[in-house]
Motif scaffolding. Structure first.
Motif, PDB file in Angstrom:
ATOM      1  N   GLU A  73     -34.279 -17.820  44.143  1.00 19.74           N
ATOM      2  CA  GLU A  73     -35.328 -18.629  43.518  1.00 19.74           C
ATOM      3  C   GLU A  73     -35.946 -17.893  42.332  1.00 19.74           C
ATOM      4  OE1 GLU A  73     -38.246 -20.800  45.515  1.00 19.74           O
ATOM      5  OE2 GLU A  73     -36.767 -22.090  46.474  1.00 19.74           O
ATOM      6  N   ARG A  74     -36.142 -16.599  42.465  1.00 26.10           N
ATOM      7  CA  ARG A  74     -36.727 -15.807  41.371  1.00 26.10           C
ATOM      8  C   ARG A  74     -35.771 -15.793  40.177  1.00 26.10           C
ATOM      9  NH1 ARG A  74     -41.468 -12.731  40.298  1.00 26.10           N
ATOM     10  NH2 ARG A  74     -40.936 -11.552  38.456  1.00 26.10           N
ATOM     11  N   THR A  75     -34.487 -15.627  40.434  1.00 26.80           N
ATOM     12  CA  THR A  75     -33.494 -15.615  39.359  1.00 26.80           C
ATOM     13  C   THR A  75     -33.436 -16.975  38.665  1.00 26.80           C
ATOM     14  OG1 THR A  75     -32.197 -13.935  40.519  1.00 26.80           O
ATOM     15  CG2 THR A  75     -31.040 -15.235  38.845  1.00 26.80           C
ATOM     16  N   VAL A  76     -33.446 -18.046  39.433  1.00 30.28           N
ATOM     17  CA  VAL A  76     -33.427 -19.396  38.855  1.00 30.28           C
ATOM     18  C   VAL A  76     -34.713 -19.636  38.069  1.00 30.28           C
ATOM     19  CG1 VAL A  76     -33.405 -21.868  39.395  1.00 30.28           C
ATOM     20  CG2 VAL A  76     -31.817 -20.312  40.555  1.00 30.28           C
ATOM     21  N   ALA A  77     -35.848 -19.177  38.575  1.00 27.68           N
ATOM     22  CA  ALA A  77     -37.122 -19.325  37.860  1.00 27.68           C
ATOM     23  C   ALA A  77     -37.074 -18.607  36.509  1.00 27.68           C
ATOM     24  CB  ALA A  77     -38.273 -18.793  38.708  1.00 27.68           C
ATOM     25  N   HIS A  78     -36.459 -17.437  36.469  1.00 28.91           N
ATOM     26  CA  HIS A  78     -36.312 -16.682  35.218  1.00 28.91           C
ATOM     27  C   HIS A  78     -35.505 -17.495  34.198  1.00 28.91           C
ATOM     28  CE1 HIS A  78     -35.662 -12.967  32.773  1.00 28.91           C
ATOM     29  NE2 HIS A  78     -34.540 -13.609  32.464  1.00 28.91           N
ATOM     30  N   GLU A  79     -34.371 -18.023  34.630  1.00 28.98           N
ATOM     31  CA  GLU A  79     -33.528 -18.810  33.719  1.00 28.98           C
ATOM     32  C   GLU A  79     -34.225 -20.113  33.325  1.00 28.98           C
ATOM     33  OE1 GLU A  79     -31.016 -17.380  32.360  1.00 28.98           O
ATOM     34  OE2 GLU A  79     -31.076 -15.682  33.734  1.00 28.98           O
ATOM     35  N   ALA A 132     -39.557 -14.709  29.889  1.00 31.58           N
ATOM     36  CA  ALA A 132     -38.882 -15.403  30.993  1.00 31.58           C
ATOM     37  C   ALA A 132     -39.272 -14.786  32.328  1.00 31.58           C
ATOM     38  CB  ALA A 132     -37.364 -15.370  30.804  1.00 31.58           C
ATOM     39  N   GLU A 133     -39.412 -13.466  32.362  1.00 30.99           N
ATOM     40  CA  GLU A 133     -39.817 -12.805  33.600  1.00 30.99           C
ATOM     41  C   GLU A 133     -41.268 -13.128  33.937  1.00 30.99           C
ATOM     42  OE1 GLU A 133     -38.973 -11.034  37.024  1.00 30.99           O
ATOM     43  OE2 GLU A 133     -37.555 -11.619  35.479  1.00 30.99           O
ATOM     44  N   GLY A 134     -42.112 -13.229  32.908  1.00 34.01           N
ATOM     45  CA  GLY A 134     -43.504 -13.635  33.116  1.00 34.01           C
ATOM     46  C   GLY A 134     -43.591 -15.049  33.669  1.00 34.01           C
ATOM     47  N   PHE A 135     -42.745 -15.935  33.145  1.00 36.06           N
ATOM     48  CA  PHE A 135     -42.683 -17.310  33.639  1.00 36.06           C
ATOM     49  C   PHE A 135     -42.287 -17.301  35.116  1.00 36.06           C
ATOM     50  CE2 PHE A 135     -40.532 -21.232  34.659  1.00 36.06           C
ATOM     51  CZ  PHE A 135     -41.300 -22.216  34.052  1.00 36.06           C
ATOM     52  N   ALA A 136     -41.252 -16.551  35.466  1.00 37.63           N
ATOM     53  CA  ALA A 136     -40.786 -16.486  36.848  1.00 37.63           C
ATOM     54  C   ALA A 136     -41.888 -15.962  37.770  1.00 37.63           C
ATOM     55  CB  ALA A 136     -39.531 -15.620  36.953  1.00 37.63           C
ATOM     56  N   SER A 137     -42.598 -14.922  37.339  1.00 38.51           N
ATOM     57  CA  SER A 137     -43.685 -14.358  38.155  1.00 38.51           C
ATOM     58  C   SER A 137     -44.790 -15.376  38.364  1.00 38.51           C
ATOM     59  CB  SER A 137     -44.270 -13.120  37.476  1.00 38.51           C
ATOM     60  OG  SER A 137     -43.358 -12.077  37.501  1.00 38.51           O
ATOM     61  N   GLU A 138     -45.198 -16.034  37.282  1.00 37.78           N
ATOM     62  CA  GLU A 138     -46.267 -17.026  37.361  1.00 37.78           C
ATOM     63  C   GLU A 138     -45.862 -18.193  38.269  1.00 37.78           C
ATOM     64  OE1 GLU A 138     -50.026 -18.743  36.322  1.00 37.78           O
ATOM     65  OE2 GLU A 138     -49.266 -16.722  35.982  1.00 37.78           O
ATOM     66  N   LEU A 139     -44.654 -18.696  38.063  1.00 30.00           N
ATOM     67  CA  LEU A 139     -44.191 -19.843  38.842  1.00 30.00           C
ATOM     68  C   LEU A 139     -44.058 -19.497  40.324  1.00 30.00           C
ATOM     69  CD1 LEU A 139     -43.256 -22.772  38.884  1.00 30.00           C
ATOM     70  CD2 LEU A 139     -40.945 -21.954  38.374  1.00 30.00           C
ATOM     71  N   CYS A 140     -43.382 -18.403  40.631  1.00 32.95           N
ATOM     72  CA  CYS A 140     -43.192 -18.019  42.041  1.00 32.95           C
ATOM     73  C   CYS A 140     -44.528 -17.697  42.708  1.00 32.95           C
ATOM     74  CB  CYS A 140     -42.220 -16.845  42.139  1.00 32.95           C
ATOM     75  SG  CYS A 140     -40.524 -17.304  41.708  1.00 32.95           S
ATOM     76  N   GLY A 141     -45.442 -17.087  41.963  1.00 39.78           N
ATOM     77  CA  GLY A 141     -46.767 -16.793  42.513  1.00 39.78           C
ATOM     78  C   GLY A 141     -47.547 -18.054  42.829  1.00 39.78           C
ATOM     79  N   ARG A 142     -47.465 -19.026  41.951  1.00 32.27           N
ATOM     80  CA  ARG A 142     -48.182 -20.284  42.190  1.00 32.27           C
ATOM     81  C   ARG A 142     -47.577 -21.049  43.368  1.00 32.27           C
ATOM     82  NH1 ARG A 142     -50.165 -23.377  36.848  1.00 32.27           N
ATOM     83  NH2 ARG A 142     -50.928 -21.611  35.647  1.00 32.27           N
TER      84      ARG A 142
END
Length: 162
Positions: A73-79, A132-142
């Protein structure tokens, strides 16, 4: 508003039903927002050391992730971050370095220069990866922070508050 936070907020605000409960569910939301098909699949053909890859095809997009990835999920969130933040994708010469054998790099680079294909600077690529990594962190955290809320709208409002 920060562009990364804004992109995550927009994605979550458009989620329907249980889509906002997972990154894989939000792929459907991204499809709707962009009005463009997006598939996600595990792939054992990615280059060694490659966690995930976004392929921007003529009529659709694909996100691939390696089977050995600990947090798909984290990898997909990054992409997904690359896609929703409007990143242009990987420069051609970088793709060559990642996919062709090392002994072909020089001749491929020469051919690309002859065709006028030049890479953007390393600083620019690092910024795109950080975003992209910031997006993944924000999304997974939320998603983790609002996981108990029943509806996408409630999750979105909780996520805005967080």
């Amino acid at each position: 508003m920060d562009p990364i936070v804004g992109a995550v907020s927009q994605l979550l605000a458009h989620a329907r039903g249980e889509e906002s409960a997972s990154v894989f569910g939000l792929v459907r939301t991204a499809e709707r927002i962009r009005q463009r098909p997006l598939t996600v699949q595990e792939s054992d053909t990615l280059a060694p050391g490659t966690f995930g890859l976004w392929r921007n095809c003529a009529d659709h997009d694909e996100i691939l992730f390696s089977p050995w990835v600990a947090a798909p999920e984290r990898t997909v969130a990054h992409e997904l971050g690359h896609i929703l933040l409007g990143h242009p994708g990987m420069p051609v010469d970088e793709a060559v370095r990642r996919t062709l054998p090392a002994e072909w790099h020089d001749v491929a680079g020469f051919m690309l220069r002859q065709c006028g294909q030049n890479s953007t600077g390393d600083d620019h690529l690092r910024r795109l990866e950080r975003d992209a990594e910031g997006f993944a962190s924000e999304l997974c955290g939320r998603i983790a922070g609002a996981g108990r809320a029943r509806s996408a709208r409630i999750r979105s409002l909780l996520n805005e508050a967080l």
